[in-house]
Design a protein around this motif. Sequence first.
Motif, PDB file in Angstrom:
ATOM      1  N   SER A   1       0.839  -1.202   0.000  1.00 44.17           N
ATOM      2  CA  SER A   1       0.000   0.000   0.000  1.00 44.17           C
ATOM      3  C   SER A   1       0.870   1.246   0.000  1.00 44.17           C
ATOM      4  CB  SER A   1      -0.924  -0.003   1.220  1.00 44.17           C
ATOM      5  OG  SER A   1      -0.183   0.069   2.415  1.00 44.17           O
ATOM      6  N   TRP A   2       0.313   2.345  -0.467  1.00 42.82           N
ATOM      7  CA  TRP A   2       1.031   3.610  -0.487  1.00 42.82           C
ATOM      8  C   TRP A   2       0.035   4.748  -0.288  1.00 42.82           C
ATOM      9  CZ3 TRP A   2       0.045   6.453  -5.185  1.00 42.82           C
ATOM     10  CH2 TRP A   2      -0.510   5.706  -6.222  1.00 42.82           C
ATOM     11  N   THR A   3       0.563   5.911   0.031  1.00 39.57           N
ATOM     12  CA  THR A   3      -0.280   7.064   0.336  1.00 39.57           C
ATOM     13  C   THR A   3      -0.208   8.066  -0.805  1.00 39.57           C
ATOM     14  OG1 THR A   3       0.054   6.778   2.704  1.00 39.57           O
ATOM     15  CG2 THR A   3      -0.704   8.933   1.966  1.00 39.57           C
ATOM     16  N   LEU A   4      -1.367   8.538  -1.221  1.00 39.08           N
ATOM     17  CA  LEU A   4      -1.450   9.530  -2.274  1.00 39.08           C
ATOM     18  C   LEU A   4      -1.964  10.831  -1.669  1.00 39.08           C
ATOM     19  CD1 LEU A   4      -2.519   9.014  -5.876  1.00 39.08           C
ATOM     20  CD2 LEU A   4      -3.641  10.840  -4.620  1.00 39.08           C
ATOM     21  N   GLY A   5      -1.173  11.903  -1.853  1.00 39.58           N
ATOM     22  CA  GLY A   5      -1.513  13.189  -1.266  1.00 39.58           C
ATOM     23  C   GLY A   5      -1.706  14.266  -2.311  1.00 39.58           C
ATOM     24  N   PRO A   6      -2.004  15.469  -1.879  1.00 40.38           N
ATOM     25  CA  PRO A   6      -2.265  16.571  -2.816  1.00 40.38           C
ATOM     26  C   PRO A   6      -1.127  16.831  -3.793  1.00 40.38           C
ATOM     27  CG  PRO A   6      -2.939  17.172  -0.595  1.00 40.38           C
ATOM     28  CD  PRO A   6      -2.212  15.872  -0.472  1.00 40.38           C
ATOM     29  N   GLY A   7       0.127  16.640  -3.351  1.00 39.96           N
ATOM     30  CA  GLY A   7       1.261  16.899  -4.229  1.00 39.96           C
ATOM     31  C   GLY A   7       1.352  15.957  -5.409  1.00 39.96           C
ATOM     32  N   ASP A   8       0.675  14.788  -5.312  1.00 36.94           N
ATOM     33  CA  ASP A   8       0.700  13.817  -6.412  1.00 36.94           C
ATOM     34  C   ASP A   8      -0.340  14.115  -7.483  1.00 36.94           C
ATOM     35  OD1 ASP A   8       2.657  12.078  -5.157  1.00 36.94           O
ATOM     36  OD2 ASP A   8       1.063  11.455  -3.785  1.00 36.94           O
ATOM     37  N   LEU A   9      -1.318  14.942  -7.166  1.00 36.33           N
ATOM     38  CA  LEU A   9      -2.486  15.077  -8.034  1.00 36.33           C
ATOM     39  C   LEU A   9      -2.203  15.718  -9.394  1.00 36.33           C
ATOM     40  CD1 LEU A   9      -5.187  16.000  -5.380  1.00 36.33           C
ATOM     41  CD2 LEU A   9      -4.684  13.765  -6.379  1.00 36.33           C
ATOM     42  N   PRO A  10      -1.326  16.741  -9.499  1.00 36.05           N
ATOM     43  CA  PRO A  10      -1.058  17.277 -10.842  1.00 36.05           C
ATOM     44  C   PRO A  10      -0.492  16.231 -11.798  1.00 36.05           C
ATOM     45  CG  PRO A  10      -0.341  18.834  -9.175  1.00 36.05           C
ATOM     46  CD  PRO A  10      -0.691  17.565  -8.447  1.00 36.05           C
ATOM     47  N   ASP A  11       0.440  15.404 -11.322  1.00 34.15           N
ATOM     48  CA  ASP A  11       0.992  14.350 -12.179  1.00 34.15           C
ATOM     49  C   ASP A  11      -0.067  13.310 -12.513  1.00 34.15           C
ATOM     50  OD1 ASP A  11       3.525  15.477 -12.303  1.00 34.15           O
ATOM     51  OD2 ASP A  11       4.343  14.262 -10.680  1.00 34.15           O
ATOM     52  N   LEU A  12      -0.866  12.915 -11.524  1.00 31.97           N
ATOM     53  CA  LEU A  12      -1.907  11.917 -11.783  1.00 31.97           C
ATOM     54  C   LEU A  12      -2.931  12.447 -12.774  1.00 31.97           C
ATOM     55  CD1 LEU A  12      -3.245   9.224 -11.265  1.00 31.97           C
ATOM     56  CD2 LEU A  12      -4.352  10.213  -9.243  1.00 31.97           C
ATOM     57  N   ALA A  13      -3.329  13.696 -12.656  1.00 33.87           N
ATOM     58  CA  ALA A  13      -4.301  14.272 -13.588  1.00 33.87           C
ATOM     59  C   ALA A  13      -3.754  14.266 -15.011  1.00 33.87           C
ATOM     60  CB  ALA A  13      -4.669  15.686 -13.157  1.00 33.87           C
ATOM     61  N   ARG A  14      -2.486  14.589 -15.148  1.00 33.34           N
ATOM     62  CA  ARG A  14      -1.855  14.612 -16.475  1.00 33.34           C
ATOM     63  C   ARG A  14      -1.817  13.196 -17.070  1.00 33.34           C
ATOM     64  NH1 ARG A  14       2.425  16.571 -14.805  1.00 33.34           N
ATOM     65  NH2 ARG A  14       1.794  18.735 -15.014  1.00 33.34           N
ATOM     66  N   GLY A  15      -1.400  12.226 -16.265  1.00 39.56           N
ATOM     67  CA  GLY A  15      -1.353  10.848 -16.741  1.00 39.56           C
ATOM     68  C   GLY A  15      -2.728  10.289 -17.025  1.00 39.56           C
ATOM     69  N   ALA A  16      -3.708  10.661 -16.200  1.00 39.35           N
ATOM     70  CA  ALA A  16      -5.079  10.199 -16.420  1.00 39.35           C
ATOM     71  C   ALA A  16      -5.657  10.774 -17.699  1.00 39.35           C
ATOM     72  CB  ALA A  16      -5.953  10.575 -15.228  1.00 39.35           C
ATOM     73  N   ALA A  17      -5.303  12.013 -18.017  1.00 41.17           N
ATOM     74  CA  ALA A  17      -5.760  12.610 -19.275  1.00 41.17           C
ATOM     75  C   ALA A  17      -5.211  11.824 -20.460  1.00 41.17           C
ATOM     76  CB  ALA A  17      -5.338  14.073 -19.349  1.00 41.17           C
ATOM     77  N   LEU A  18      -3.970  11.367 -20.361  1.00 43.47           N
ATOM     78  CA  LEU A  18      -3.389  10.554 -21.424  1.00 43.47           C
ATOM     79  C   LEU A  18      -4.136   9.233 -21.544  1.00 43.47           C
ATOM     80  CD1 LEU A  18      -0.751  10.310 -23.353  1.00 43.47           C
ATOM     81  CD2 LEU A  18      -0.015   8.711 -21.591  1.00 43.47           C
ATOM     82  N   LEU A  19      -4.332   8.531 -20.424  1.00 45.44           N
ATOM     83  CA  LEU A  19      -5.009   7.238 -20.444  1.00 45.44           C
ATOM     84  C   LEU A  19      -6.486   7.378 -20.821  1.00 45.44           C
ATOM     85  CD1 LEU A  19      -3.423   5.646 -17.242  1.00 45.44           C
ATOM     86  CD2 LEU A  19      -2.971   4.996 -19.622  1.00 45.44           C
ATOM     87  N   GLY A  20      -7.022   8.579 -20.699  1.00 42.92           N
ATOM     88  CA  GLY A  20      -8.404   8.818 -21.102  1.00 42.92           C
ATOM     89  C   GLY A  20      -8.608   8.807 -22.599  1.00 42.92           C
ATOM     90  N   THR A  21      -7.540   8.810 -23.389  1.00 41.79           N
ATOM     91  CA  THR A  21      -7.590   8.755 -24.854  1.00 41.79           C
ATOM     92  C   THR A  21      -8.536   9.809 -25.429  1.00 41.79           C
ATOM     93  OG1 THR A  21      -9.346   7.083 -25.019  1.00 41.79           O
ATOM     94  CG2 THR A  21      -7.107   6.291 -24.782  1.00 41.79           C
ATOM     95  N   GLY A  22      -8.507  10.989 -24.828  1.00 39.68           N
ATOM     96  CA  GLY A  22      -9.333  12.083 -25.304  1.00 39.68           C
ATOM     97  C   GLY A  22     -10.615  12.267 -24.533  1.00 39.68           C
ATOM     98  N   GLY A  23     -11.034  11.260 -23.754  1.00 41.58           N
ATOM     99  CA  GLY A  23     -12.294  11.331 -23.026  1.00 41.58           C
ATOM    100  C   GLY A  23     -12.103  11.096 -21.538  1.00 41.58           C
ATOM    101  N   GLY A  24     -13.143  10.555 -20.930  1.00 42.68           N
ATOM    102  CA  GLY A  24     -13.084  10.257 -19.500  1.00 42.68           C
ATOM    103  C   GLY A  24     -13.442  11.431 -18.609  1.00 42.68           C
ATOM    104  N   GLY A  25     -13.753  12.587 -19.183  1.00 46.93           N
ATOM    105  CA  GLY A  25     -14.049  13.758 -18.363  1.00 46.93           C
ATOM    106  C   GLY A  25     -12.794  14.530 -18.015  1.00 46.93           C
ATOM    107  N   ASP A  26     -12.961  15.798 -17.729  1.00 46.39           N
ATOM    108  CA  ASP A  26     -11.839  16.702 -17.480  1.00 46.39           C
ATOM    109  C   ASP A  26     -11.134  16.342 -16.176  1.00 46.39           C
ATOM    110  OD1 ASP A  26     -10.092  18.784 -17.041  1.00 46.39           O
ATOM    111  OD2 ASP A  26     -11.497  20.337 -17.659  1.00 46.39           O
ATOM    112  N   PRO A  27      -9.887  15.844 -16.228  1.00 50.70           N
ATOM    113  CA  PRO A  27      -9.196  15.471 -14.997  1.00 50.70           C
ATOM    114  C   PRO A  27      -8.845  16.665 -14.128  1.00 50.70           C
ATOM    115  CG  PRO A  27      -7.710  15.291 -16.866  1.00 50.70           C
ATOM    116  CD  PRO A  27      -9.072  15.568 -17.426  1.00 50.70           C
TER     117      PRO A  27
END
Length: 367
Positions: A2-28
């Motif tokens: 297990s690991w902890t995800l905090g506010p500092g991780d969110l900009p990177d996660l949003a960017r990566g999620a936008a990529l994995l969204g393949t153009g969709g998935g809603g605005d990260p």
Amino acid sequence: MSWTLGPGDLPDLARGAALLGTGGGGDPHIGRLMVEAAMREHGPVTVLDPGEVDDAAFVVPTAMMGAPTVMVEKIPRGDEAVTALRTLEAHLSRSADATMPIECGGINSMIPLVVAARTGLPVIDADGMGRAFPELQMETFGVYGVPGSPMVVSGDHGETVTIDTGTDNRRMEWLARGAAIRMGGAALIAEYAMSGADVKRTAVPRTLSLGLALGRGLREAREQLRDPVSALAEVLAPTGYSHLRVLFAGKVADVERRTVDGFAKGRARFVSFDGTSTLRTEFQNENLIAEVDGAVRCIVPDLICVLEAESGEPITTETLRYGQRVVVVGISTPDIMRTPEALAVFGPACFGLDAEFRPVEEAVPVG
């Protein structure tokens, strides 16, 4: 582990999620703001590796459904997904031990984090799409035997709708889509309740951590003045998404986009920088097919991602604009998403496309 995800991780996660969204998935970005607000009030979130989830654990995935274009103007209140979860728990007379994304792309990488922060539940590092898809039956969960219903749809006025179609996930999608449309075009949901053993058997593993690594790779490439596409290829190489191919480089020449039946549907045309070649894409929330000069180079379920040419920032279908300078890449999906059973649920024919699935690494060989 297990690991902890905090506010500092969110900009990177949003960017990566936008990529994995393949153009969709809603605005990260909207999802990121929602998670930040929840974390400021309740603290960081615990993320569990799927391998360490107890087989008997009760897992309830949470998500947003609706047209991504709606989410740009109709931002959720923030508690709708928790309401959906609690309503489903009451309906099933059982409390969740964890939540999980139904898809790892766009805003739906973030909604379970909002739920986790607000409830104290852990989030499992896995999902049921390995990318983003527009319809609820398009889940590896359903492909491999987990029914989506009973499910709950929750709106921003406190209303909820409980839907139970047994094992008919397609009818569940149809009914839920109607409810979401009448809730303003977007709603929050809880569905595909399952055991920890089912998670291990049916989910695409470690996609939250993949999104985080992809976003970090793009950010570090920009900081180090490195090629962002090469950085993405390095991150993907040791994963189930091991093949990345550059499909096209050029400018957005035309975009046709409309909201129909709760989806953002349309097509886009791109012209190469020298004007000699054309790329055409079609999308239903997410990019579905990429044709270069009439030849199919990448097709669903493989990922088609439009990136800003200089920074590598992912561009969603609702933010495509005339004149943007882009690089379009295709990324292979994990084997669990390429079986005959999976292609029968979210392959090209399921979107009305008149083309067979061909892996991107075969359609665009290296060399």
